[in-house]
Design an enzyme around this catalytic site. Structure first.
Site, mmCIF file in Angstrom:
data_model
loop_
_atom_site.group_PDB
_atom_site.id
_atom_site.type_symbol
_atom_site.label_atom_id
_atom_site.label_comp_id
_atom_site.label_asym_id
_atom_site.label_seq_id
_atom_site.Cartn_x
_atom_site.Cartn_y
_atom_site.Cartn_z
ATOM 1 N N CYS A 151 -0.252 12.533 -22.152
ATOM 2 C CA CYS A 151 0.342 11.237 -22.488
ATOM 3 C C CYS A 151 0.934 11.296 -23.900
ATOM 4 C CB CYS A 151 -0.730 10.156 -22.424
ATOM 5 S SG CYS A 151 -0.153 8.519 -22.912
ATOM 6 N N CYS A 162 -4.905 5.515 -21.051
ATOM 7 C CA CYS A 162 -4.375 4.196 -21.450
ATOM 8 C C CYS A 162 -3.633 3.484 -20.316
ATOM 9 C CB CYS A 162 -3.475 4.338 -22.677
ATOM 10 S SG CYS A 162 -1.918 5.197 -22.364
ATOM 11 N N SER A 175 -2.204 -2.399 9.319
ATOM 12 C CA SER A 175 -3.380 -2.932 10.006
ATOM 13 C C SER A 175 -4.418 -3.340 8.966
ATOM 14 C CB SER A 175 -3.963 -1.885 10.948
ATOM 15 O OG SER A 175 -4.173 -0.673 10.267
ATOM 16 N N VAL A 216 3.517 4.055 -1.346
ATOM 17 C CA VAL A 216 3.753 4.691 -2.645
ATOM 18 C C VAL A 216 5.219 5.109 -2.779
ATOM 19 C CG1 VAL A 216 1.369 5.545 -2.770
ATOM 20 C CG2 VAL A 216 3.146 7.037 -1.829
ATOM 21 N N ASP A 217 6.056 4.656 -1.824
ATOM 22 C CA ASP A 217 7.398 5.233 -1.706
ATOM 23 C C ASP A 217 8.461 4.569 -2.565
ATOM 24 O OD1 ASP A 217 7.966 2.827 -0.270
ATOM 25 O OD2 ASP A 217 7.321 3.775 1.585
ATOM 26 N N HIS A 252 -1.757 1.242 -4.192
ATOM 27 C CA HIS A 252 -2.082 2.678 -4.129
ATOM 28 C C HIS A 252 -1.174 3.512 -5.022
ATOM 29 C CE1 HIS A 252 -4.069 1.900 0.053
ATOM 30 N NE2 HIS A 252 -4.837 1.537 -0.959
ATOM 31 N N GLN A 262 0.842 -1.196 0.000
ATOM 32 C CA GLN A 262 0.000 0.000 0.000
ATOM 33 C C GLN A 262 0.879 1.248 0.000
ATOM 34 O OE1 GLN A 262 -3.525 -0.911 2.966
ATOM 35 N NE2 GLN A 262 -1.696 -2.043 3.553
ATOM 36 N N CYS A 315 -1.075 7.675 -17.070
ATOM 37 C CA CYS A 315 -2.080 8.221 -17.984
ATOM 38 C C CYS A 315 -3.460 7.747 -17.530
ATOM 39 C CB CYS A 315 -1.801 7.745 -19.405
ATOM 40 S SG CYS A 315 -3.112 8.225 -20.560
HETATM 41 ZN ZN LIG Z 1 -2.190 7.412 -22.553
#
Ligand SMILES: [Zn+2]
Length: 262
Positions: A162, A144, A204, A117-118, A133, A115, A141
């Protein structure tokens, strides 16, 4: 950080045994993994949301309504995005991340669902990572679903577009109100269905759909092994719950798993 009792050796052995005898092991990780890499949880002391306020619950709808404005706000010097990028640029994987990489390299861990994002699991060298996440080092994008390295995307004209399909680009991190990207969600559900053992570390797991994954594995008779500093809602479902930080418990656990292999 001192409220965890010393790890019981028996519990470590039991957890190692469960992982060793499983056919298909996956991991689910969360914010507790990253604390020792210098990344405070979003809602914790010093956390991004504590300082900048919680992002709006309809963040994705607001982004879609005016992507250029949303990009400008997020990129402003006072905005959360620059601070997140600065924090992440300084962060390094800790021994917990490296232990999971070792477990994958040994052929035991098949997929790591995070989870976070780092990007620290990838930075540690883990290859099969599903970032439920998103990943703050990537831009995605909304049309797509192609992803691009953040540094490769020019941000002088907002919103960025994009290069493949011309649709709007946004941070790969999943906003409130935004569906989990379909490719990642499908992968997570598929992995949870295959797994007969899930190692849940530093989370958790209360946020859906990630929260559902260990329940799926458990519901089909698989084993849940938990690593967390605190008791969680998953603790009663866990075959073993190891108290402590990911950075201390995971290396000890992985060492035992690999030591006992034939
Ligand atoms: Zn795209």
């Amino acid at each position: 950080m001192s409220d965890a009792p010393p790890l019981a050796s028996d519990d470590l052995d039991h957890a190692a045994q469960l992982v060793r005898r499983a056919r298909y092991v996956i991991a689910l990780t969360g914010a507790g993994m990253s604390v020792e890499s210098g990344i405070p949880p979003f809602r914790g002391p010093g956390g991004l949301w504590t300082k900048h306020g919680e992002p709006p619950m309809n963040g994705y709808q607001r982004f879609l309504a005016d992507p250029a404005k949303a990009w400008r706000e997020r990129l402003s010097p006072q905005g959360p995005m620059r601070e997140l990028w600065t924090t992440l640029a300084a962060a390094r994987p800790n021994p917990g991340h490296l232990a999971l990489t070792q477990l994958e390299a040994a052929g035991v861990l098949r997929c790591l669902i995070t989870q976070n994002v780092d990007n620290l699991h990838r930075a540690a060298g883990t290859r099969e990572v599903a970032e439920i996440h998103g990943n703050a080092t990537l831009i995605r994008c909304i049309g797509c679903v192609r992803r691009f390295e953040r540094d490769a995307v020019r941000l002088d004209v907002l919103p960025p577009r994009c290069p493949e399909c011309g649709d709007v680009l946004k941070s790969d991190t999943v906003s409130f109100g935004e569906p989990i990207p379909p490719d990642v969600l499908a992968r997570c559900l598929d992995e949870a269905e295959r797994a007969d053992c899930v190692l849940v570390a530093g989370t958790s797991a209360t946020v859906y759909p990630a929260a559902q994954l260990p329940l799926d594995v458990r519901g089909r008779g698989g084993d849940l092994v938990e690593v967390n500093l605190y008791e969680t809602e998953l603790t009663p479902l866990a075959a073993v719950s190891l108290r402590g930080t990911s950075a201390t418990v995971l290396p000890a656990l992985v060492e035992r798993i690999l030591a006992g292999r034939v």
